[in-house]
Every structure is written in C-alpha cells, then in structure tokens.
Enzyme design. Structure first.
Site, PDB file in Angstrom:
ATOM      1  N   ARG A  44      -1.968  -6.594  -8.006  1.00  0.00           N
ATOM      2  CA  ARG A  44      -0.812  -7.352  -7.911  1.00  0.00           C
ATOM      3  C   ARG A  44      -0.883  -8.691  -8.741  1.00  0.00           C
ATOM      4  NH1 ARG A  44      -3.362  -7.722  -1.898  1.00  0.00           N
ATOM      5  NH2 ARG A  44      -5.094  -8.377  -3.287  1.00  0.00           N
ATOM      6  N   SER A  63      -3.262  -7.656   3.133  1.00  0.00           N
ATOM      7  CA  SER A  63      -3.810  -7.322   4.593  1.00  0.00           C
ATOM      8  C   SER A  63      -4.226  -8.689   5.187  1.00  0.00           C
ATOM      9  CB  SER A  63      -4.882  -6.113   4.788  1.00  0.00           C
ATOM     10  OG  SER A  63      -4.296  -5.069   4.305  1.00  0.00           O
ATOM     11  N   LYS A  73     -18.247  -5.364   7.485  1.00  0.00           N
ATOM     12  CA  LYS A  73     -17.242  -6.124   7.531  1.00  0.00           C
ATOM     13  C   LYS A  73     -16.436  -5.579   9.320  1.00  0.00           C
ATOM     14  CE  LYS A  73     -15.063  -7.300   3.367  1.00  0.00           C
ATOM     15  NZ  LYS A  73     -13.915  -7.174   2.545  1.00  0.00           N
ATOM     16  N   HIS A 115       0.890  -1.303  -0.072  1.00  0.00           N
ATOM     17  CA  HIS A 115       0.040  -0.085   0.001  1.00  0.00           C
ATOM     18  C   HIS A 115       0.904   1.224  -0.117  1.00  0.00           C
ATOM     19  CE1 HIS A 115      -3.312  -2.513   2.182  1.00  0.00           C
ATOM     20  NE2 HIS A 115      -3.651  -2.185   1.005  1.00  0.00           N
TER      21      HIS A 115
END
Length: 163
Positions: free
Chosen positions: A90, A127, A41, A17
């Site tokens: 990614r 993460s 969440k 990040h």
C-alpha cells in the site's frame, strides 16, 4: 504445479486483501490464503472465523484454498512445495518492511516473494483501520466483502453492548 501463498492475519479480510488474492489467482495454478497464527495477539475474530470468512469470500476462485499456520512462513512453503510468497503493497513503509522480509525468506529457503502494488482504491484500507472505524460506528461497508461486513457489525455490536 505453480503454487503461491498469500499470508496475513486477515482480522478481518478487506477488499484490498481480496483484490490481491484475485489477482494472484490468475498467475498461479494454486493459491493458498494462509491465516498466520500469532499467539501473542488477541484478534477480533478467531482463526476459525477468519478462515470461514475467507472460504466464503474466495468461493468464486476455484484454485484458491484457505489454511492456517503457526511458525515460519518459509517452513510452511517448504512443507507444501510452495515456491512464491505474494504480498500487496500500500505504501513505501510497506515496501521497506516487505523487502527485508523477502530477502530474509529467500536467504532462509530460496522461496521468492512477489510484491504487488495495491489497487489505489484500497490503498488506505487496513484491517486495523476497518476495526477502529467500525467500533466507533463508521461506515465500512465498501471496505470489506459482504460476509465480513455482516460478521464485523455483529461482533462490534456484541462488544459495544458488553461494555
């Protein structure tokens, strides 16, 4: 003024990040790191804690500020006169998802999305993986900024001692 937003949950922020944020900061006059609030969440860190860590890890970047947002990102962009959303990629699966989001955001608002390739050093870092590895005692020190590492280890220690 050219403004961009780097949105994400940042639970927690990783070196991947930070790499994208640093690179974006060289391209725009102002960069907003927006911690997106998803009430469905439960995060490891509160929104406030994530923002605090991001403020500390981006303190060396004078044109970066940290904010939070609940709702459509394009609404945030309109309200703050932000012309571009920036995202790191990614993998091919990231590209498939982000391309669809970019097209939808452009259709909804005209806001452009810049998809940046990640630094290969962090291509495997997420993460979720960082949290899982830390929970089981793995070494994540080289995957997250120092302040994040300290707080992550403290939080994992609290959770492990509470059962």
């Amino acid at each position: 003024m050219r403004r961009a937003v780097c949105p994400g949950s940042y639970d927690p922020a990783t070196n991947g990040h930070l790499d994208i944020i640093e690179r974006v900061s060289t391209l725009f006059d102002e960069v907003v790191v927006a911690v997106l609030i998803n009430k469905s969440k439960k995060g490891l860190f509160s929104i406030e804690e994530r923002m605090e860590m991001l403020v500390e890890t981006t303190a060396h970047l004078p044109n970066v500020r940290v904010d939070s947002w609940h709702g459509l990102l394009v609404d945030y962009c309109r309200q703050h006169e932000i012309a571009a959303i920036t995202k790191g990629l990614r993998s091919v699966s990231d590209f498939d998802y982000e391309l669809q989001m970019a097209q939808m955001n452009r259709e909804l608002s005209g806001v452009e999305t810049l998809l940046m390739s990640n630094n290969p050093t962090y291509g495997f870092v997420s993460s979720s993986l960082v949290k899982e590895i830390a929970t089981y005692g793995g070494d994540v020190k080289n995957l997250v900024p120092g302040v994040v590492f300290e707080r992550l280890m403290a939080r994992v220690g609290e959770r492990n001692s509470n059962g």
